[in-house]
Design an enzyme around this catalytic site. Sequence first.
Site, mmCIF file in Angstrom:
data_model
loop_
_atom_site.group_PDB
_atom_site.id
_atom_site.type_symbol
_atom_site.label_atom_id
_atom_site.label_comp_id
_atom_site.label_asym_id
_atom_site.label_seq_id
_atom_site.Cartn_x
_atom_site.Cartn_y
_atom_site.Cartn_z
ATOM 1 N N ASN A 1 -10.230 -1.010 -0.131
ATOM 2 C CA ASN A 1 -8.774 -0.872 -0.067
ATOM 3 C C ASN A 1 -8.173 -1.420 -1.363
ATOM 4 O O ASN A 1 -8.169 -2.629 -1.583
ATOM 5 C CB ASN A 1 -8.268 -1.645 1.162
ATOM 6 C CG ASN A 1 -6.763 -1.582 1.320
ATOM 7 O OD1 ASN A 1 -6.043 -1.203 0.399
ATOM 8 N ND2 ASN A 1 -6.294 -1.984 2.489
ATOM 9 N N CYS B 1 0.804 -1.234 0.000
ATOM 10 C CA CYS B 1 0.000 0.000 0.000
ATOM 11 C C CYS B 1 0.828 1.272 0.000
ATOM 12 O O CYS B 1 0.321 2.343 -0.336
ATOM 13 C CB CYS B 1 -0.936 -0.014 1.197
ATOM 14 S SG CYS B 1 -1.851 -1.562 1.327
ATOM 15 N N HIS C 1 -3.788 6.598 2.431
ATOM 16 C CA HIS C 1 -4.144 5.273 1.933
ATOM 17 C C HIS C 1 -5.528 4.919 2.488
ATOM 18 O O HIS C 1 -5.769 5.043 3.685
ATOM 19 C CB HIS C 1 -3.093 4.261 2.384
ATOM 20 C CG HIS C 1 -3.500 2.842 2.184
ATOM 21 N ND1 HIS C 1 -4.084 2.390 1.019
ATOM 22 C CD2 HIS C 1 -3.429 1.764 3.014
ATOM 23 C CE1 HIS C 1 -4.342 1.107 1.134
ATOM 24 N NE2 HIS C 1 -3.961 0.704 2.329
HETATM 25 O O1 UT7 Z 1 -3.881 -1.875 3.437
HETATM 26 C C1 UT7 Z 1 -2.878 -2.368 4.223
HETATM 27 C C2 UT7 Z 1 -3.062 -2.001 5.625
HETATM 28 N N1 UT7 Z 1 -4.209 -2.674 6.179
HETATM 29 C C3 UT7 Z 1 -4.937 -2.093 7.094
HETATM 30 O O2 UT7 Z 1 -4.713 -0.952 7.408
HETATM 31 C C4 UT7 Z 1 -6.003 -2.869 7.783
HETATM 32 C C5 UT7 Z 1 -5.985 -2.532 9.239
HETATM 33 N N2 UT7 Z 1 -6.969 -3.304 10.020
HETATM 34 C C6 UT7 Z 1 -8.281 -3.066 9.934
HETATM 35 O O3 UT7 Z 1 -8.756 -2.295 9.141
HETATM 36 C C7 UT7 Z 1 -9.165 -3.782 10.936
HETATM 37 O O4 UT7 Z 1 -8.359 -4.406 11.896
HETATM 38 C C8 UT7 Z 1 -10.119 -4.836 10.302
HETATM 39 C C9 UT7 Z 1 -11.188 -4.115 9.506
HETATM 40 C C10 UT7 Z 1 -9.340 -5.768 9.410
HETATM 41 C C11 UT7 Z 1 -10.802 -5.638 11.397
HETATM 42 O O5 UT7 Z 1 -11.523 -4.781 12.262
HETATM 43 P P1 UT7 Z 1 -11.397 -4.961 13.842
HETATM 44 O O6 UT7 Z 1 -12.312 -4.000 14.455
HETATM 45 O O7 UT7 Z 1 -9.931 -4.849 14.179
HETATM 46 O O8 UT7 Z 1 -11.949 -6.415 14.068
HETATM 47 P P2 UT7 Z 1 -11.235 -7.658 14.744
HETATM 48 O O9 UT7 Z 1 -10.248 -8.251 13.802
HETATM 49 O O10 UT7 Z 1 -10.719 -7.253 16.103
HETATM 50 O O11 UT7 Z 1 -12.454 -8.660 14.933
HETATM 51 C C12 UT7 Z 1 -13.532 -8.329 15.798
HETATM 52 C C13 UT7 Z 1 -14.601 -9.381 15.634
HETATM 53 C C14 UT7 Z 1 -14.080 -10.818 15.666
HETATM 54 O O12 UT7 Z 1 -15.039 -11.607 16.345
HETATM 55 P P3 UT7 Z 1 -14.822 -12.038 17.878
HETATM 56 O O13 UT7 Z 1 -13.541 -12.806 17.896
HETATM 57 O O14 UT7 Z 1 -14.742 -10.750 18.643
HETATM 58 O O15 UT7 Z 1 -16.042 -12.844 18.177
HETATM 59 C C15 UT7 Z 1 -14.037 -11.219 14.232
HETATM 60 O O16 UT7 Z 1 -14.209 -12.614 14.051
HETATM 61 O O17 UT7 Z 1 -15.232 -9.229 14.359
HETATM 62 C C16 UT7 Z 1 -15.224 -10.495 13.671
HETATM 63 N N3 UT7 Z 1 -15.153 -10.237 12.251
HETATM 64 C C17 UT7 Z 1 -16.228 -10.080 11.454
HETATM 65 N N4 UT7 Z 1 -17.545 -10.131 11.732
HETATM 66 C C18 UT7 Z 1 -18.392 -9.920 10.713
HETATM 67 C C19 UT7 Z 1 -14.025 -10.088 11.492
HETATM 68 N N5 UT7 Z 1 -14.384 -9.842 10.217
HETATM 69 C C20 UT7 Z 1 -15.736 -9.845 10.180
HETATM 70 C C21 UT7 Z 1 -16.674 -9.648 9.162
HETATM 71 N N6 UT7 Z 1 -17.986 -9.680 9.468
HETATM 72 N N7 UT7 Z 1 -16.305 -9.376 7.880
#
Ligand code: UT7
Length: 329
Positions: free
Chosen positions: A285, A115, A255
Site C-alpha cells: 500500500n 490514499c 487503491h
Molecule cells: O490505505 C488506507 C486504507 N487502509 C486499508 O484499506 C486497510 C484496511 N484493513 C485491512 O487491510 C485489514 O484490516 C488488515 C490487513 C489491516 C488486517 O487484516 P484483518 O483480517 O482485518 O485482521 P485483524 O486486524 O482482524 O486481526 C486478526 C488477527 C489478530 O489476532 P487475534 O486477535 O485474532 O488473535 C491480529 O493480532 O491477526 C493478527 N495479526 C497478525 N498476525 C500475524 C494482525 N497483524 C498480523 C500480522 N501477522 N502482521
Amino acid sequence: MEIRGACIAGLGAYVPQRVLTNQDLCDIVDTSDQWIVEHTGIRERRMLAEDQATSDLAYEATLLALEDADIPADDIDLIIVASVTPDVPFPATASLLQAKLGVRGAGTYDLMSGCTGWVQALATGSQFIQSGSCERVLVVAAEALTRVTNWTDRSTCVLFGDGACAAVLEPCDPGQGLLSFAMDTQGDAAHLLTIPAGGSRTPMTPELLADHKDRLHMDGHEVFKLAVRGIPEIVGQTMEKAGLEFDDVDLCVMHQANIRIMDAAHRRLDIPYEKMVINLDKYGNTSAASLGIALHEHKCEKGIAPGDHILMVAFGAGFSLAAAVFRWV
Ligand code: UT7
C-alpha cells in the site's frame, strides 16, 4: 458553449530500488509470509533509501510523465502534489519539486488526503484545465510511508511501501478525458487512520515519541468495513454522472490496499476480475501513489487504447472516498 475536456497526456511512476519482502518483516515483528499473503495479498514492498525523500520519488515519476507527454518541464503551469509524507511539514513538497524541475511561472501546492489524494488531485487539476485557467497541470502522488511506519506494530508495518506516480493533464475535446468524479468523507471516522501526535492538537513530547505517536496508527478492521461499504456508493455516483454502465468500463484501477477489498469490490460492482488492475503483491500500500503506479504499470505492460473507459476508485484517511472515470485519449 461546451467546456473543453482535461485528459492525461503523460503518465509516469517510480518506486525505490530496495525491496522489503514478507520474510524480511518476519525478522522485525511476529508475523509470517502466509498471514500477510492471506490477509492482504502483499508479498513485498519498496523502501526509499536513507538519502531519499518524497520529493525525490516525485521527481523521478515526473520525469517519466513529462517524457510520455513529450513536453519540457517549463510548459507546466501548476504543480499539485498529493502526499501525507512530505519532505518537511512545510513548505509544500510541490515547491521542492518545482525547484528540482527548474520550472518558472508555475503555481504549486500540496493536497493532503491520504490514499484518495491521487484521484482528488486529478479531479482538482482537471478543473484548472477545463476552466481555461491552465494549459498543463502536473499532478503527482508521492509517499514515503516507511518513514512513518511503526515497526513494532505488526498490524500496520506489513502493509505499507514507498513510491510515486505523476500525470501531465492537458486540454482535450469535450466528452473526452475526465468524464466525471465523486467524493465523500466521513470525518467522524478520521481517528481510525491517523498519525496521533505532532500537530497543533497534540504537540510532540518525549513520552508521545516513545509511545510511537509520531507514527501511523490504523484500526484496519474498521477501515476495511468502511471501504467495502463505501466503494459501491461512490462508484455508482461517478458512473451515473458519466452516463455509463458497468459494462462500459474497460479497466478498473483501485487503491491497492488489500486484495480482499478488491475482491469484495469486484463482486459488488460486477466488474470482471480481468478488468481489475492489481499489483499490490509487489508494492504493498503506497497510499496516494498506489493507484497511479498500478495504472502506469498496466499502461506500460498492456497498453491503454484511445476510447477506453478507466474507472479509478480510492479510499483512506479522512475517512475519505473518491472515484473518477476517464475516457482515454
Ligand atoms: O490505505 C488506507 C486504507 N487502509 C486499508 O484499506 C486497510 C484496511 N484493513 C485491512 O487491510 C485489514 O484490516 C488488515 C490487513 C489491516 C488486517 O487484516 P484483518 O483480517 O482485518 O485482521 P485483524 O486486524 O482482524 O486481526 C486478526 C488477527 C489478530 O489476532 P487475534 O486477535 O485474532 O488473535 C491480529 O493480532 O491477526 C493478527 N495479526 C497478525 N498476525 C500475524 C494482525 N497483524 C498480523 C500480522 N501477522 N502482521
